[in-house]
Design a protein around this motif. Structure first.
Motif, PDB file in Angstrom:
ATOM      1  N   SER A 163       2.406  -5.622  -0.107  1.00  0.00           N
ATOM      2  CA  SER A 163       1.914  -4.532   0.735  1.00  0.00           C
ATOM      3  C   SER A 163       2.611  -3.212   0.432  1.00  0.00           C
ATOM      4  O   SER A 163       2.018  -2.133   0.539  1.00  0.00           O
ATOM      5  N   ASP A 186      -0.839  -9.926  -0.675  1.00  0.00           N
ATOM      6  CA  ASP A 186      -0.523  -9.744   0.739  1.00  0.00           C
ATOM      7  C   ASP A 186      -1.780  -9.347   1.505  1.00  0.00           C
ATOM      8  O   ASP A 186      -2.654  -8.643   0.966  1.00  0.00           O
ATOM      9  N   GLU A 187      -1.869  -9.799   2.742  1.00  0.00           N
ATOM     10  CA  GLU A 187      -3.065  -9.555   3.539  1.00  0.00           C
ATOM     11  C   GLU A 187      -3.350  -8.064   3.707  1.00  0.00           C
ATOM     12  O   GLU A 187      -4.509  -7.637   3.737  1.00  0.00           O
ATOM     13  N   ASP A 188      -2.321  -7.260   3.794  1.00  0.00           N
ATOM     14  CA  ASP A 188      -2.511  -5.811   3.952  1.00  0.00           C
ATOM     15  C   ASP A 188      -2.177  -5.044   2.681  1.00  0.00           C
ATOM     16  O   ASP A 188      -1.769  -3.885   2.728  1.00  0.00           O
ATOM     17  N   ARG A 191      -5.562  -2.804   2.581  1.00  0.00           N
ATOM     18  CA  ARG A 191      -6.230  -2.411   3.827  1.00  0.00           C
ATOM     19  C   ARG A 191      -5.857  -1.013   4.277  1.00  0.00           C
ATOM     20  O   ARG A 191      -6.661  -0.310   4.904  1.00  0.00           O
ATOM     21  N   VAL A 208      -7.653 -16.495  -2.658  1.00  0.00           N
ATOM     22  CA  VAL A 208      -7.904 -15.822  -1.373  1.00  0.00           C
ATOM     23  C   VAL A 208      -8.126 -14.342  -1.644  1.00  0.00           C
ATOM     24  O   VAL A 208      -7.414 -13.736  -2.464  1.00  0.00           O
ATOM     25  N   PRO A 210      -8.016 -10.824   0.347  1.00  0.00           N
ATOM     26  CA  PRO A 210      -7.606 -10.257   1.643  1.00  0.00           C
ATOM     27  C   PRO A 210      -8.622  -9.262   2.170  1.00  0.00           C
ATOM     28  O   PRO A 210      -9.598  -8.919   1.512  1.00  0.00           O
ATOM     29  N   GLU A 211      -8.363  -8.779   3.367  1.00  0.00           N
ATOM     30  CA  GLU A 211      -9.247  -7.788   3.985  1.00  0.00           C
ATOM     31  C   GLU A 211      -9.188  -6.475   3.213  1.00  0.00           C
ATOM     32  O   GLU A 211      -8.109  -5.994   2.857  1.00  0.00           O
ATOM     33  N   HIS A 232     -12.777 -13.595   4.200  1.00  0.00           N
ATOM     34  CA  HIS A 232     -12.990 -13.276   5.611  1.00  0.00           C
ATOM     35  C   HIS A 232     -14.470 -13.452   5.962  1.00  0.00           C
ATOM     36  O   HIS A 232     -15.354 -13.177   5.149  1.00  0.00           O
TER      37      HIS A 232
END
Length: 325
Positions: A163, A186-188, A191, A208, A210-211, A232
């Protein structure tokens, strides 16, 4: 004082006698001189002076003197043509080490981590907001100038994206990390990028996704290990400007719906998609709905028989490309 004068006279006569004997003169009887005749017998002294020519003495002495020693000069050093001479230079002054005091999270030229290593624009090529780091053996995302708009790091050795890698890069529009070894995001990681439009992550090892921000226009995650469970729900629904979506050569079980009306290209070949439904591309509640933009759909090399779902294509200007196994 007659006695003292007599003794002085005898001493003088004795001295003259000694000198006379040394110079070859006849001996003189000291008793023949007294105070009465001391100054009278001057002829005797003159005769003594004629016995030896002092000019001859000077010539003899001068002629027999040893010549002055010659002074020998030390030999001049011989410097060979290819020889080197060692020169000791004074020590150069050393500057005291100053720890970095930059505020990497605040305003400034560079993003987080700048100053901890080589500046990115010496390692990569920076041109008018674009940073090119292709094929540079990178193992992590380098710190980027805060004015970066396009970042290219293709064909490196990146394994993850954190991130902090793109923190405070508010002008970043395109990220191209094609051909790395990325397996973790990382998920963020993306984002918080308010202007990101293009994200290219093809030829990695992602499972995966992420958003992503709603500003996306181009997403390319071809040739990864992406599964439907790793995305998602309704991941692309709010992306009103999305035009290109490349999801081929992954392990997806179904088409990620709903898809925005702006979409022009959808590639899903070489996945594990087994079925379609009437609302995958169209709107079963609106028979007049037409999806004009979507002209390139690929479903080939999936275990789905597209000929069985004719109602799924009635709103499309073109039929999808595909055939069952």
């Amino acid at each position: 004082f007659p006695y003292i004068q007599q003794m002085a006279l005898h001493a003088a006569v004795l001295t003259v006698a000694l000198l006379g004997s040394y110079c070859g003169a006849p001996p003189v009887d000291p008793s023949s001189y007294d105070l009465k005749n001391y100054d009278v017998d001057s002829d005797t002294w003159d005769s003594y002076g004629e016995l030896y020519d002092y000019d001859d003495l000077d010539e003899e002495v001068i002629g027999t003197l040893a010549p002055p020693p010659s002074v020998t000069q030390p030999p001049s050093p011989v410097v060979h043509k290819h020889s080197t001479q060692e020169v000791t230079l004074p020590p150069s002054p050393t500057m005291p080490a100053v720890p970095p005091t930059l505020d990497f999270l605040g305003p400034g030229l560079f993003g987080p981590g700048t100053g901890l290593g080589m500046p990115t624009c010496l390692l990569c090529v920076c041109i008018s907001g674009s940073v090119y780091c292709d094929d540079a053996d990178l193992t992590q995302v380098p710190p980027l100038p805060k004015e970066t708009t396009h970042f290219y790091a293709r064909f490196n050795k990146l394994t993850e994206v954190k991130s902090k890698d793109f923190l405070n890069l508010n002008q970043l529009k395109r990220i191209d990390l094609t051909g790395n070894q990325i397996s973790a995001l990382d998920e963020d990681a993306f984002r918080s990028l308010p202007q990101l439009q293009d994200l290219l992550l093809a030829d990695n090892s992602l499972q995966v996704l992420p958003e992503l921000p709603d500003t996306m226009r181009h997403i390319d995650v071809r040739n990864n290990r992406l599964r439907s469970a790793g995305m998602h729900r309704e991941a692309f629904k709010e992306m009103k400007d999305l035009q290109f979506l490349y999801l081929s050569d992954n392990q997806l079980d179904y088409i990620p719906v709903p898809l925005p009306d702006s979409l022009r290209v959808l590639h899903l070949q070489n996945n594990n998609i087994q079925s379609l439904n009437q609302d995958t591309f169209c709107n079963s509640h609106d028979i007049n709905y037409v999806r004009k933009a979507l002209e390139d759909i690929r479903l080939d090399s999936n275990p789905v028989d597209i000929s069985r779902y004719t109602q799924a294509y009635v709103c499309l200007p073109r039929l999808p490309v595909g055939s069952p196994y």
